[in-house]
Motif scaffolding. Structure first.
Motif, mmCIF file in Angstrom:
data_model
loop_
_atom_site.group_PDB
_atom_site.id
_atom_site.type_symbol
_atom_site.label_atom_id
_atom_site.label_comp_id
_atom_site.label_asym_id
_atom_site.label_seq_id
_atom_site.Cartn_x
_atom_site.Cartn_y
_atom_site.Cartn_z
ATOM 1 N N TYR A 214 69.012 31.667 46.704
ATOM 2 C CA TYR A 214 68.349 32.543 45.743
ATOM 3 C C TYR A 214 68.234 33.971 46.242
ATOM 4 N N GLY A 215 68.797 34.239 47.349
ATOM 5 C CA GLY A 215 68.706 35.614 47.805
ATOM 6 C C GLY A 215 69.457 35.852 49.096
ATOM 7 N N LYS A 216 69.729 37.068 49.313
ATOM 8 C CA LYS A 216 70.396 37.440 50.558
ATOM 9 C C LYS A 216 69.917 38.820 50.948
ATOM 10 N N LYS A 217 69.562 38.963 52.145
ATOM 11 C CA LYS A 217 69.065 40.260 52.608
ATOM 12 C C LYS A 217 69.602 40.537 53.985
ATOM 13 N N SER A 218 69.701 41.780 54.275
ATOM 14 C CA SER A 218 70.079 42.119 55.635
ATOM 15 C C SER A 218 68.808 42.376 56.416
ATOM 16 N N VAL A 219 68.814 41.957 57.611
ATOM 17 C CA VAL A 219 67.635 42.134 58.440
ATOM 18 C C VAL A 219 67.779 43.372 59.300
ATOM 19 N N LYS A 220 66.690 43.986 59.482
ATOM 20 C CA LYS A 220 66.720 45.187 60.307
ATOM 21 C C LYS A 220 67.092 44.808 61.732
ATOM 22 N N ASN A 221 67.792 45.661 62.342
ATOM 23 C CA ASN A 221 68.186 45.431 63.733
ATOM 24 C C ASN A 221 69.141 44.268 63.903
ATOM 25 N N SER A 222 69.712 43.905 62.828
ATOM 26 C CA SER A 222 70.699 42.851 62.951
ATOM 27 C C SER A 222 71.826 43.106 61.967
ATOM 28 N N PRO A 223 72.991 42.951 62.417
ATOM 29 C CA PRO A 223 74.154 43.173 61.552
ATOM 30 C C PRO A 223 74.353 42.016 60.593
ATOM 31 N N ASN A 224 73.682 40.945 60.864
ATOM 32 C CA ASN A 224 73.891 39.751 60.058
ATOM 33 C C ASN A 224 72.881 39.628 58.935
ATOM 34 N N PRO A 225 73.356 39.237 57.803
ATOM 35 C CA PRO A 225 72.478 39.045 56.652
ATOM 36 C C PRO A 225 71.672 37.761 56.810
ATOM 37 N N ARG A 226 70.678 37.677 55.992
ATOM 38 C CA ARG A 226 69.866 36.460 55.992
ATOM 39 C C ARG A 226 69.941 35.851 54.604
ATOM 40 N N ASN A 227 70.160 34.594 54.560
ATOM 41 C CA ASN A 227 70.279 33.918 53.275
ATOM 42 C C ASN A 227 69.031 33.109 52.970
ATOM 43 N N TYR A 228 68.657 33.137 51.733
ATOM 44 C CA TYR A 228 67.467 32.413 51.316
ATOM 45 C C TYR A 228 67.844 31.247 50.433
ATOM 46 N N TYR A 229 67.346 30.126 50.796
ATOM 47 C CA TYR A 229 67.634 28.938 50.011
ATOM 48 C C TYR A 229 66.338 28.266 49.581
ATOM 49 N N ARG A 230 66.442 27.590 48.492
ATOM 50 C CA ARG A 230 65.313 26.810 48.011
ATOM 51 C C ARG A 230 65.818 25.411 47.721
ATOM 52 N N CYS A 231 64.971 24.460 47.957
ATOM 53 C CA CYS A 231 65.368 23.080 47.694
ATOM 54 C C CYS A 231 65.586 22.920 46.198
ATOM 55 N N SER A 232 66.729 22.410 45.861
ATOM 56 C CA SER A 232 67.077 22.352 44.434
ATOM 57 C C SER A 232 66.406 21.208 43.715
#
Ligand SMILES: [Zn+2]
Length: 245
Positions: A168-186
DNA sequence: CGGCTTTGACCTGCGC
DNA sequence: GCGCAGGTCAAAGCCG
């Protein structure tokens, strides 16, 4: 309240339906997230006892995906439990993620409790078990939101833990080149959330954070139930008893 | 056609 | 109050 083991199992959202039989965990503390090692035994203390969510005990399945995902690779797992006390605002600097990057083969740290101990907490088995106990006892009713996180050494971050997740979402984290993915139990009615990102200090690792407790068993779980002749009631080994009510 | 990703907008807490 | 950072929403698109 429950005993340590039970608490660990019950309170653990981390109910992997499929879980690596001989995975190695690396538990650490960080901030308000307390770490512990679920259980060395595949279905020993931790999972099977958990009445709430884990249907592990009676589950029978093949876990191809899991195996594939983990590839026999050494699984590094941090398992955090949130304290309901909330976050005392742990300064990132104080707890550099680098600290838990250390594989820490066989150090036997004392009882890890404070973030500061992280460095020392190379974490391994029994001490962690102690930690679990400590957590269980100390954290009392964490019936609120449980959080656990673990780091896995894997090339792909889509580890199938047996549950169905909807991103349900994706964000980049500060100080990190890698994005963060958000999941919810379906699963409807289950609001367990999960966040996945790559460890910035060690791109080989994937950090997964769970939040909440599944109010259902993982999909795909197969129960082998027996029917009680007398009551006509079904029951599953390790899950319920005919005399339950 | 239903469920899931994608992706930018929106919201909120926090520090300055 | 403003801006940032993290978290969520939801419309649109993708895919089986
Ligand atoms: Zn769930």
């Amino acid at each position: 309240m429950y005993m340590a083991a039970a608490a660990a199992g019950a309170s653990t959202p981390f109910n992997f339906c499929r879980h690596g039989s001989h995975a190695e965990y690396d538990a650490v503390f960080s901030g308000s997230w307390m770490a512990r090692r679920p259980s060395a035994a595949p279905h020993g203390g931790g999972a099977s006892g958990s009445g709430s969510g884990s249907g592990y005990g009676a589950a029978s399945y093949v876990a191809p995906t899991f195996g594939a995902a983990f590839r026999q690779q050494h699984l590094d797992l941090l398992d955090y439990l949130s304290d309901d006390q909330g976050v005392p605002a742990p300064p990132p600097a104080a707890v550099p993620s680098a600290s838990y990057v250390t594989p820490a083969p066989a150090m036997a740290p004392a009882e890890p409790v404070v973030p500061d101990a992280v460095a020392a907490a190379g974490g391994y088995p029994r001490s962690v078990a102690a930690a679990a106990a400590a957590v269980a006892g100390e954290g009392r009713d964490r019936t609120t939101t449980d959080k656990i996180a673990f780091r896995t050494r894997s090339d792909d971050e889509i580890l199938d833990d047996g549950y169905k997740w909807r991103k349900y979402g994706k964000k980049s984290v500060k100080n990190s080149p890698n994005p963060r993915n958000y999941y919810r139990c379906s699963t409807e009615g289950c609001n367990v959330k999960k966040r996945v990102e790559r460890d910035k200090n060690d791109p080989r690792y994937v950090v997964t954070m769970y939040e909440g407790i599944h109010n259902h068993v993982c999909p795909g779980t197969v129960y082998y139930a027996a029917q009680d002749a007398a009551s006509g009631r079904f029951f599953v080994a390790g899950i319920s008893h005919p005399d339950l009510n």
